[in-house]
Design an enzyme around this catalytic site. Sequence first.
Site, short mmCIF file in Angstrom:
data_model
loop_
_atom_site.label_atom_id
_atom_site.label_comp_id
_atom_site.label_asym_id
_atom_site.label_seq_id
_atom_site.Cartn_x
_atom_site.Cartn_y
_atom_site.Cartn_z
N ASN A 1 -7.99 -3.13 13.88
CA ASN A 1 -9.36 -3.46 13.47
C ASN A 1 -9.41 -4.68 12.55
OD1 ASN A 1 -8.22 -2.43 11.19
ND2 ASN A 1 -9.71 -0.80 10.86
N ASP B 1 0.81 -1.22 0.00
CA ASP B 1 0.00 0.00 0.00
C ASP B 1 0.84 1.27 0.00
OD1 ASP B 1 0.88 -0.53 2.63
OD2 ASP B 1 -1.09 -1.19 3.28
N HIS C 1 -7.47 -5.09 9.82
CA HIS C 1 -7.13 -4.85 8.42
C HIS C 1 -5.82 -5.56 8.05
CE1 HIS C 1 -4.85 -0.77 9.24
NE2 HIS C 1 -3.98 -1.77 9.21
N GLU D 1 -9.81 -2.40 4.98
CA GLU D 1 -10.48 -2.13 6.25
C GLU D 1 -11.75 -2.99 6.36
OE1 GLU D 1 -8.70 -0.47 8.17
OE2 GLU D 1 -8.13 1.52 7.49
C1 F6R Z 1 1.38 -1.67 6.12
C2 F6R Z 1 0.08 -2.30 6.19
C3 F6R Z 1 -0.73 -2.35 7.44
C4 F6R Z 1 0.10 -2.62 8.70
C5 F6R Z 1 -0.79 -2.64 9.94
C6 F6R Z 1 0.01 -2.85 11.21
O1 F6R Z 1 1.92 -1.79 4.83
O2 F6R Z 1 -0.36 -2.77 5.19
O3 F6R Z 1 -1.70 -3.36 7.31
O4 F6R Z 1 0.75 -3.86 8.56
O5 F6R Z 1 -1.48 -1.43 10.02
O6 F6R Z 1 0.85 -1.77 11.39
P1 F6R Z 1 1.97 -1.76 12.54
O7 F6R Z 1 2.97 -2.78 12.17
O8 F6R Z 1 2.54 -0.35 12.48
O9 F6R Z 1 1.26 -2.05 13.81
#
Ligand code: F6R
Length: 246
Positions: A136, A67, A138, A143
């Site tokens: 959440n 992303d 994702h 989401e």
């Molecule tokens: C990042 C991504 C997100 C993160 C998730 C956890 O490329 O796709 O899904 O993996 O938000 O983020 P952290 O590791 O910062 O808790």
Amino acid sequence: MNTLIFDTDDKLGEAAANILSGLVQTKPRAVLGLATGGTPVGIYNQVVSDFKRGMFSFREVTTFNLDEYVGLPVDHPESYHSYMRHHLFDHIDLPAAQAYLPDGNASDIAAECRRYDELIDRAGQIDLQLLGLGHNGHIGFNEPAHALIRGTHVVELAEETLQANARYFQSLDEVPKQALTMGVGTILKAKMIVLVVKGADKAAIVQSALQGPITTDCPASLLQTHPHLIVLLDRAAAEKLGGTSP
Ligand code: F6R
């Protein structure tokens, strides 16, 4: 599903890095799906140190990131382009032309989503998709929703995601509200998925994702359907899992 639980961040990072490095060693033309965020930092550090010891080369590897924010300049310190350069790409021999991220500044976002999906298709299957987990549920920036989208698409980031990512910006207002993300269909098509989660604040969502019903309300629960899912957790993230052996 193969779930492994680790006592320290270092051991967790090492295990994830070993899977990634091991794949590149045995398959020099591997196609990797990469994640950003706090979780993979230790993994990339370990991969870089393996690379510096001359264990393997990324010259023939291709990478696709999950992303990127919409509207954030690529050279903004918090763009995922910058993150990847800082934590991985600047330290390895991966040719820049083989390191793909979606372009969140494209003038035609729909065309950019199609272009990204075509690039992934042309590279063949993603061999290993690295994933973190949002509070959440994702994965990527898919989401919770009534329906999940198969391919790359633009997404309105959920309030929890904006709050979680505000730690990287001066204020909540500065966090971009939209992102481009690989779709769940693309993620699930990867040959192997490595989900890495750390921290007590993720224990409840880890339990829902891995042991709860498979539902689009928790996008990560769809990972339960994947035939080759490896889950790497620290003790705190695993504390609500019953009946899963380390
Ligand atoms: C990042 C991504 C997100 C993160 C998730 C956890 O490329 O796709 O899904 O993996 O938000 O983020 P952290 O590791 O910062 O808790």
